[in-house]
Design a protein around this motif. Structure first.
Motif, PDB file in Angstrom:
ATOM      1  N   ALA A  64       0.831  -1.203   0.000  1.00 40.33           N
ATOM      2  CA  ALA A  64       0.000   0.000   0.000  1.00 40.33           C
ATOM      3  C   ALA A  64       0.860   1.245   0.000  1.00 40.33           C
ATOM      4  O   ALA A  64       1.933   1.283   0.615  1.00 40.33           O
ATOM      5  N   SER A  65       0.365   2.279  -0.676  1.00 41.82           N
ATOM      6  CA  SER A  65       1.048   3.575  -0.677  1.00 41.82           C
ATOM      7  C   SER A  65       0.009   4.680  -0.822  1.00 41.82           C
ATOM      8  O   SER A  65      -1.121   4.438  -1.256  1.00 41.82           O
ATOM      9  N   GLY A  66       0.420   5.894  -0.460  1.00 46.29           N
ATOM     10  CA  GLY A  66      -0.484   7.029  -0.561  1.00 46.29           C
ATOM     11  C   GLY A  66      -1.550   6.996   0.516  1.00 46.29           C
ATOM     12  O   GLY A  66      -1.332   6.470   1.596  1.00 46.29           O
ATOM     13  N   GLY A  67      -2.712   7.549   0.230  1.00 46.68           N
ATOM     14  CA  GLY A  67      -3.790   7.557   1.185  1.00 46.68           C
ATOM     15  C   GLY A  67      -3.732   8.744   2.121  1.00 46.68           C
ATOM     16  O   GLY A  67      -2.866   9.618   2.019  1.00 46.68           O
ATOM     17  N   THR A  68      -4.644   8.770   3.076  1.00 45.81           N
ATOM     18  CA  THR A  68      -4.753   9.863   4.031  1.00 45.81           C
ATOM     19  C   THR A  68      -3.612   9.782   5.034  1.00 45.81           C
ATOM     20  O   THR A  68      -3.405   8.765   5.673  1.00 45.81           O
ATOM     21  N   ARG A  69      -2.896  10.889   5.182  1.00 43.15           N
ATOM     22  CA  ARG A  69      -1.759  10.909   6.104  1.00 43.15           C
ATOM     23  C   ARG A  69      -2.247  10.627   7.520  1.00 43.15           C
ATOM     24  O   ARG A  69      -3.170  11.262   8.011  1.00 43.15           O
ATOM     25  N   GLY A  70      -1.644   9.639   8.129  1.00 40.37           N
ATOM     26  CA  GLY A  70      -2.037   9.262   9.481  1.00 40.37           C
ATOM     27  C   GLY A  70      -3.305   8.447   9.536  1.00 40.37           C
ATOM     28  O   GLY A  70      -3.794   8.120  10.630  1.00 40.37           O
ATOM     29  N   GLY A  71      -3.857   8.104   8.354  1.00 44.64           N
ATOM     30  CA  GLY A  71      -5.098   7.342   8.337  1.00 44.64           C
ATOM     31  C   GLY A  71      -4.898   5.919   8.815  1.00 44.64           C
ATOM     32  O   GLY A  71      -3.823   5.350   8.682  1.00 44.64           O
ATOM     33  N   THR A  72      -5.969   5.364   9.377  1.00 47.71           N
ATOM     34  CA  THR A  72      -5.932   3.970   9.815  1.00 47.71           C
ATOM     35  C   THR A  72      -6.840   3.163   8.901  1.00 47.71           C
ATOM     36  O   THR A  72      -8.011   3.474   8.745  1.00 47.71           O
ATOM     37  N   TYR A  73      -6.289   2.128   8.320  1.00 52.51           N
ATOM     38  CA  TYR A  73      -7.000   1.381   7.287  1.00 52.51           C
ATOM     39  C   TYR A  73      -7.194  -0.071   7.701  1.00 52.51           C
ATOM     40  O   TYR A  73      -6.230  -0.752   8.052  1.00 52.51           O
ATOM     41  N   ALA A  74      -8.416  -0.528   7.596  1.00 54.65           N
ATOM     42  CA  ALA A  74      -8.665  -1.966   7.638  1.00 54.65           C
ATOM     43  C   ALA A  74      -8.397  -2.510   6.241  1.00 54.65           C
ATOM     44  O   ALA A  74      -8.620  -1.826   5.242  1.00 54.65           O
ATOM     45  N   MET A  75      -7.894  -3.718   6.173  1.00 56.48           N
ATOM     46  CA  MET A  75      -7.514  -4.308   4.900  1.00 56.48           C
ATOM     47  C   MET A  75      -8.213  -5.646   4.720  1.00 56.48           C
ATOM     48  O   MET A  75      -8.493  -6.340   5.708  1.00 56.48           O
ATOM     49  N   ALA A  76      -8.439  -5.999   3.478  1.00 56.18           N
ATOM     50  CA  ALA A  76      -9.133  -7.262   3.211  1.00 56.18           C
ATOM     51  C   ALA A  76      -8.667  -7.856   1.888  1.00 56.18           C
ATOM     52  O   ALA A  76      -8.072  -7.168   1.052  1.00 56.18           O
ATOM     53  N   TRP A  77      -8.961  -9.118   1.751  1.00 54.07           N
ATOM     54  CA  TRP A  77      -8.790  -9.823   0.482  1.00 54.07           C
ATOM     55  C   TRP A  77     -10.164 -10.319   0.025  1.00 54.07           C
ATOM     56  O   TRP A  77     -10.936 -10.865   0.830  1.00 54.07           O
TER      57      TRP A  77
ATOM     58  N   SER B 242      -3.120 -25.620   1.851  1.00 56.19           N
ATOM     59  CA  SER B 242      -4.093 -26.660   1.486  1.00 56.19           C
ATOM     60  C   SER B 242      -5.032 -26.167   0.395  1.00 56.19           C
ATOM     61  O   SER B 242      -6.266 -26.307   0.494  1.00 56.19           O
ATOM     62  N   LEU B 243      -4.467 -25.606  -0.621  1.00 56.87           N
ATOM     63  CA  LEU B 243      -5.274 -25.009  -1.690  1.00 56.87           C
ATOM     64  C   LEU B 243      -6.080 -26.055  -2.434  1.00 56.87           C
ATOM     65  O   LEU B 243      -5.634 -27.213  -2.613  1.00 56.87           O
ATOM     66  N   LYS B 244      -7.261 -25.635  -2.862  1.00 56.66           N
ATOM     67  CA  LYS B 244      -8.190 -26.501  -3.585  1.00 56.66           C
ATOM     68  C   LYS B 244      -8.481 -25.879  -4.951  1.00 56.66           C
ATOM     69  O   LYS B 244      -8.378 -24.659  -5.111  1.00 56.66           O
ATOM     70  N   PRO B 245      -8.903 -26.690  -5.920  1.00 51.57           N
ATOM     71  CA  PRO B 245      -9.244 -26.124  -7.229  1.00 51.57           C
ATOM     72  C   PRO B 245     -10.306 -25.024  -7.138  1.00 51.57           C
ATOM     73  O   PRO B 245     -10.266 -24.063  -7.929  1.00 51.57           O
ATOM     74  N   GLU B 246     -11.208 -25.137  -6.180  1.00 45.92           N
ATOM     75  CA  GLU B 246     -12.253 -24.115  -6.041  1.00 45.92           C
ATOM     76  C   GLU B 246     -11.723 -22.794  -5.502  1.00 45.92           C
ATOM     77  O   GLU B 246     -12.462 -21.803  -5.448  1.00 45.92           O
ATOM     78  N   ASP B 247     -10.467 -22.744  -5.089  1.00 46.25           N
ATOM     79  CA  ASP B 247      -9.840 -21.484  -4.686  1.00 46.25           C
ATOM     80  C   ASP B 247      -9.347 -20.691  -5.899  1.00 46.25           C
ATOM     81  O   ASP B 247      -8.898 -19.545  -5.741  1.00 46.25           O
ATOM     82  N   THR B 248      -9.423 -21.278  -7.075  1.00 49.40           N
ATOM     83  CA  THR B 248      -8.994 -20.595  -8.290  1.00 49.40           C
ATOM     84  C   THR B 248      -9.814 -19.334  -8.506  1.00 49.40           C
ATOM     85  O   THR B 248     -11.048 -19.381  -8.526  1.00 49.40           O
ATOM     86  N   ALA B 249      -9.128 -18.204  -8.633  1.00 48.11           N
ATOM     87  CA  ALA B 249      -9.805 -16.909  -8.776  1.00 48.11           C
ATOM     88  C   ALA B 249      -8.759 -15.831  -8.959  1.00 48.11           C
ATOM     89  O   ALA B 249      -7.563 -16.058  -8.756  1.00 48.11           O
ATOM     90  N   VAL B 250      -9.242 -14.639  -9.294  1.00 41.93           N
ATOM     91  CA  VAL B 250      -8.417 -13.443  -9.191  1.00 41.93           C
ATOM     92  C   VAL B 250      -8.602 -12.907  -7.777  1.00 41.93           C
ATOM     93  O   VAL B 250      -9.733 -12.713  -7.330  1.00 41.93           O
ATOM     94  N   TYR B 251      -7.504 -12.695  -7.096  1.00 41.64           N
ATOM     95  CA  TYR B 251      -7.538 -12.217  -5.711  1.00 41.64           C
ATOM     96  C   TYR B 251      -7.235 -10.727  -5.676  1.00 41.64           C
ATOM     97  O   TYR B 251      -6.242 -10.275  -6.255  1.00 41.64           O
ATOM     98  N   TYR B 252      -8.103  -9.996  -4.977  1.00 41.76           N
ATOM     99  CA  TYR B 252      -7.980  -8.545  -4.897  1.00 41.76           C
ATOM    100  C   TYR B 252      -7.735  -8.117  -3.447  1.00 41.76           C
ATOM    101  O   TYR B 252      -8.376  -8.619  -2.522  1.00 41.76           O
ATOM    102  N   CYS B 253      -6.867  -7.157  -3.304  1.00 41.08           N
ATOM    103  CA  CYS B 253      -6.629  -6.510  -2.033  1.00 41.08           C
ATOM    104  C   CYS B 253      -7.490  -5.254  -1.964  1.00 41.08           C
ATOM    105  O   CYS B 253      -7.666  -4.565  -2.983  1.00 41.08           O
ATOM    106  N   ALA B 254      -8.018  -4.941  -0.774  1.00 38.28           N
ATOM    107  CA  ALA B 254      -8.877  -3.778  -0.622  1.00 38.28           C
ATOM    108  C   ALA B 254      -8.578  -3.078   0.696  1.00 38.28           C
ATOM    109  O   ALA B 254      -8.148  -3.723   1.666  1.00 38.28           O
ATOM    110  N   ALA B 255      -8.830  -1.764   0.716  1.00 41.98           N
ATOM    111  CA  ALA B 255      -8.583  -0.965   1.914  1.00 41.98           C
ATOM    112  C   ALA B 255      -9.766  -0.052   2.182  1.00 41.98           C
ATOM    113  O   ALA B 255     -10.409   0.447   1.254  1.00 41.98           O
ATOM    114  N   ARG B 256     -10.044   0.143   3.476  1.00 44.41           N
ATOM    115  CA  ARG B 256     -11.074   1.112   3.849  1.00 44.41           C
ATOM    116  C   ARG B 256     -10.559   1.945   5.013  1.00 44.41           C
ATOM    117  O   ARG B 256      -9.858   1.426   5.907  1.00 44.41           O
TER     118      ARG B 256
END
Length: 125
Positions: free
Chosen positions: A24-37, A86-100
């Motif tokens: 991660a880079s940029g964003g609100t100076r001093g901001g606190t961000y929760a992160m998710a996948w 323990s990855l499974k074929p059903e885990d196949t996907a595009v994985y995205y990172c997100a911030a709030r």
């Protein structure tokens, strides 16, 4: 908004492991961000995978990945990780990172203001 760049995706056999990173880079100076996948498989909606609070003290997981995936963060490096075992074929996907811009997590995609470009994870059987 925060700029997010994912890495670490690839092709792995079922039962294998991968570790995704989100810088991660940029964003609100001093901001606190929760992160998710989140992840999005072919022809599917974008689904919540895991989230971590700003402090890193609390983690939350989708039922489908509990016990197999671990989300962590290193605020000194502005990086969030997703260890996938323990990855499974059903885990196949595009994985995205997100911030709030809040300390606490959400499992709803529309609650996140910033998104990465995604990294492909393919699990072969």
């Amino acid at each position: 908004q925060v700029q997010l760049v994912e890495s670490g995706g690839g092709l792995v056999q079922a039962g294998g492991s991968l570790r995704l990173s989100c810088a991660a880079s940029g964003g609100t100076r001093g901001g606190t961000y929760a992160m998710a996948w989140f992840r999005q498989g072919p022809g599917k909606e974008r689904d919540f995978v895991a989230a971590v609070t700003w402090s890193g003290a609390y983690q939350f997981y989708a039922d489908s990945v509990k016990g197999r995936f671990t989300i962590t963060r290193d605020n000194a490096k502005n990086t969030v990780y997703l260890q996938m075992n323990s990855l499974k074929p059903e885990d196949t996907a595009v994985y995205y990172c997100a911030a709030r811009l809040t300390t606490y997590y959400s499992d709803e995609a529309h609650d996140y203001e910033s998104w990465g470009q995604g990294t492909q994870v393919t699990v072969s059987s």
